[in-house]
Design a protein around this motif. Sequence first.
Motif, PDB file in Angstrom:
ATOM      1  N   GLN A  28      10.518  -1.803  -1.037  1.00  0.00           N
ATOM      2  CA  GLN A  28      10.141  -0.991   0.116  1.00  0.00           C
ATOM      3  C   GLN A  28       8.634  -1.041   0.345  1.00  0.00           C
ATOM      4  OE1 GLN A  28      12.166   0.396   2.190  1.00  0.00           O
ATOM      5  NE2 GLN A  28      14.050   0.263   1.004  1.00  0.00           N
ATOM      6  N   GLU A  29       8.239  -1.003   1.615  1.00  0.00           N
ATOM      7  CA  GLU A  29       6.829  -0.875   1.985  1.00  0.00           C
ATOM      8  C   GLU A  29       6.520   0.528   2.511  1.00  0.00           C
ATOM      9  OE1 GLU A  29       5.095  -5.050   3.431  1.00  0.00           O
ATOM     10  OE2 GLU A  29       6.571  -4.197   4.814  1.00  0.00           O
ATOM     11  N   ASP A  30       7.540   1.310   2.748  1.00  0.00           N
ATOM     12  CA  ASP A  30       7.393   2.673   3.241  1.00  0.00           C
ATOM     13  C   ASP A  30       7.800   3.615   2.114  1.00  0.00           C
ATOM     14  OD1 ASP A  30       7.740   5.200   4.434  1.00  0.00           O
ATOM     15  OD2 ASP A  30       8.398   4.321   6.336  1.00  0.00           O
ATOM     16  N   SER A  31       6.862   4.378   1.586  1.00  0.00           N
ATOM     17  CA  SER A  31       7.145   5.241   0.439  1.00  0.00           C
ATOM     18  C   SER A  31       8.242   6.252   0.740  1.00  0.00           C
ATOM     19  CB  SER A  31       5.879   5.966  -0.019  1.00  0.00           C
ATOM     20  OG  SER A  31       5.428   6.877   0.971  1.00  0.00           O
ATOM     21  N   ARG A  32       8.413   6.615   1.996  1.00  0.00           N
ATOM     22  CA  ARG A  32       9.446   7.588   2.369  1.00  0.00           C
ATOM     23  C   ARG A  32      10.851   7.032   2.186  1.00  0.00           C
ATOM     24  NH1 ARG A  32       6.966   8.441   8.185  1.00  0.00           N
ATOM     25  NH2 ARG A  32       6.970   6.193   7.850  1.00  0.00           N
ATOM     26  N   LEU A  33      10.961   5.703   2.104  1.00  0.00           N
ATOM     27  CA  LEU A  33      12.270   5.058   1.952  1.00  0.00           C
ATOM     28  C   LEU A  33      12.586   4.665   0.514  1.00  0.00           C
ATOM     29  CD1 LEU A  33      12.126   2.726   5.092  1.00  0.00           C
ATOM     30  CD2 LEU A  33      13.151   5.011   4.892  1.00  0.00           C
ATOM     31  N   VAL A  41       5.748  -1.802  -2.381  1.00  0.00           N
ATOM     32  CA  VAL A  41       4.651  -2.711  -2.034  1.00  0.00           C
ATOM     33  C   VAL A  41       3.636  -1.904  -1.225  1.00  0.00           C
ATOM     34  CG1 VAL A  41       3.990  -4.836  -0.860  1.00  0.00           C
ATOM     35  CG2 VAL A  41       6.209  -4.680  -2.024  1.00  0.00           C
ATOM     36  N   ALA A  42       2.493  -1.626  -1.852  1.00  0.00           N
ATOM     37  CA  ALA A  42       1.443  -0.807  -1.227  1.00  0.00           C
ATOM     38  C   ALA A  42       0.383  -1.740  -0.657  1.00  0.00           C
ATOM     39  CB  ALA A  42       0.834   0.136  -2.262  1.00  0.00           C
ATOM     40  N   ARG A  43       0.589  -2.165   0.577  1.00  0.00           N
ATOM     41  CA  ARG A  43      -0.358  -3.116   1.175  1.00  0.00           C
ATOM     42  C   ARG A  43      -1.210  -2.437   2.234  1.00  0.00           C
ATOM     43  NH1 ARG A  43       1.556  -6.204   5.862  1.00  0.00           N
ATOM     44  NH2 ARG A  43       3.429  -5.190   6.631  1.00  0.00           N
ATOM     45  N   GLN A  44      -2.326  -3.058   2.493  1.00  0.00           N
ATOM     46  CA  GLN A  44      -3.247  -2.577   3.514  1.00  0.00           C
ATOM     47  C   GLN A  44      -2.633  -2.813   4.887  1.00  0.00           C
ATOM     48  OE1 GLN A  44      -6.401  -1.192   3.011  1.00  0.00           O
ATOM     49  NE2 GLN A  44      -6.531  -0.832   5.187  1.00  0.00           N
ATOM     50  N   GLY A  45      -2.527  -1.770   5.680  1.00  0.00           N
ATOM     51  CA  GLY A  45      -2.002  -1.897   7.028  1.00  0.00           C
ATOM     52  C   GLY A  45      -3.128  -1.873   8.044  1.00  0.00           C
ATOM     53  N   THR A  46      -2.775  -1.876   9.300  1.00  0.00           N
ATOM     54  CA  THR A  46      -3.796  -1.845  10.356  1.00  0.00           C
ATOM     55  C   THR A  46      -4.358  -0.445  10.554  1.00  0.00           C
ATOM     56  OG1 THR A  46      -2.090  -1.523  12.037  1.00  0.00           O
ATOM     57  CG2 THR A  46      -2.791  -3.797  11.603  1.00  0.00           C
ATOM     58  N   ILE A  54       1.135   5.625  -3.145  1.00  0.00           N
ATOM     59  CA  ILE A  54       1.683   5.238  -4.452  1.00  0.00           C
ATOM     60  C   ILE A  54       2.267   6.447  -5.177  1.00  0.00           C
ATOM     61  CG2 ILE A  54       1.098   4.385  -6.752  1.00  0.00           C
ATOM     62  CD1 ILE A  54      -0.803   2.392  -5.360  1.00  0.00           C
ATOM     63  N   ALA A  55       1.550   7.558  -5.207  1.00  0.00           N
ATOM     64  CA  ALA A  55       2.046   8.751  -5.904  1.00  0.00           C
ATOM     65  C   ALA A  55       3.371   9.212  -5.302  1.00  0.00           C
ATOM     66  CB  ALA A  55       1.012   9.870  -5.860  1.00  0.00           C
ATOM     67  N   ASP A  56       3.492   9.165  -3.981  1.00  0.00           N
ATOM     68  CA  ASP A  56       4.733   9.561  -3.325  1.00  0.00           C
ATOM     69  C   ASP A  56       5.867   8.630  -3.745  1.00  0.00           C
ATOM     70  OD1 ASP A  56       6.346  11.067  -1.402  1.00  0.00           O
ATOM     71  OD2 ASP A  56       6.237   9.272  -0.149  1.00  0.00           O
ATOM     72  N   ALA A  57       5.598   7.325  -3.769  1.00  0.00           N
ATOM     73  CA  ALA A  57       6.619   6.354  -4.175  1.00  0.00           C
ATOM     74  C   ALA A  57       7.042   6.600  -5.622  1.00  0.00           C
ATOM     75  CB  ALA A  57       6.094   4.930  -3.999  1.00  0.00           C
ATOM     76  N   GLY A  61      10.808   7.745  -7.400  1.00  0.00           N
ATOM     77  CA  GLY A  61      11.517   6.945  -8.389  1.00  0.00           C
ATOM     78  C   GLY A  61      11.210   5.458  -8.393  1.00  0.00           C
ATOM     79  N   ALA A  62      10.107   5.053  -7.767  1.00  0.00           N
ATOM     80  CA  ALA A  62       9.752   3.630  -7.789  1.00  0.00           C
ATOM     81  C   ALA A  62       9.651   3.126  -9.227  1.00  0.00           C
ATOM     82  CB  ALA A  62       8.428   3.390  -7.059  1.00  0.00           C
ATOM     83  N   ALA A  63      10.264   1.996  -9.497  1.00  0.00           N
ATOM     84  CA  ALA A  63      10.230   1.400 -10.827  1.00  0.00           C
ATOM     85  C   ALA A  63       8.919   0.673 -11.087  1.00  0.00           C
ATOM     86  CB  ALA A  63      11.395   0.443 -11.010  1.00  0.00           C
ATOM     87  N   ALA A  64       8.299   0.184 -10.002  1.00  0.00           N
ATOM     88  CA  ALA A  64       7.043  -0.570 -10.116  1.00  0.00           C
ATOM     89  C   ALA A  64       6.348  -0.545  -8.764  1.00  0.00           C
ATOM     90  CB  ALA A  64       7.314  -2.012 -10.545  1.00  0.00           C
ATOM     91  N   VAL A  65       5.051  -0.856  -8.789  1.00  0.00           N
ATOM     92  CA  VAL A  65       4.234  -0.874  -7.585  1.00  0.00           C
ATOM     93  C   VAL A  65       3.428  -2.160  -7.560  1.00  0.00           C
ATOM     94  CG1 VAL A  65       2.314   0.237  -6.356  1.00  0.00           C
ATOM     95  CG2 VAL A  65       4.028   1.640  -7.508  1.00  0.00           C
TER      96      VAL A  65
END
Length: 68
Positions: A28-33, A41-46, A54-57, A61-65
């Motif tokens: 996922q790229e959206d922590s809400r999902l 995937v915490a990437r730089q957006g526009t 990251i903390a929200d993800a 329950g994110a296994a990795a970032v």
Amino acid sequence: MRLHTLLRQLNPPVDVGALPDVALSGIQEDSRLVMPGDLFVARQGTQTDGARFIADAQERGAAAVVSQ
């Protein structure tokens, strides 16, 4: 898929070193999902930097970032 398997497929491959080889259930790229077991995937957006979420993800329950 396992985290080590995914990272070794990148070009160039990532040295997994001491990273735990966790099982990933999705990406996922959206922590809400993020669901437990997902790779976030915490990437730089526009308009914002995904690293801000990251903390929200992790709380979801994110296994990795992946980040810069």
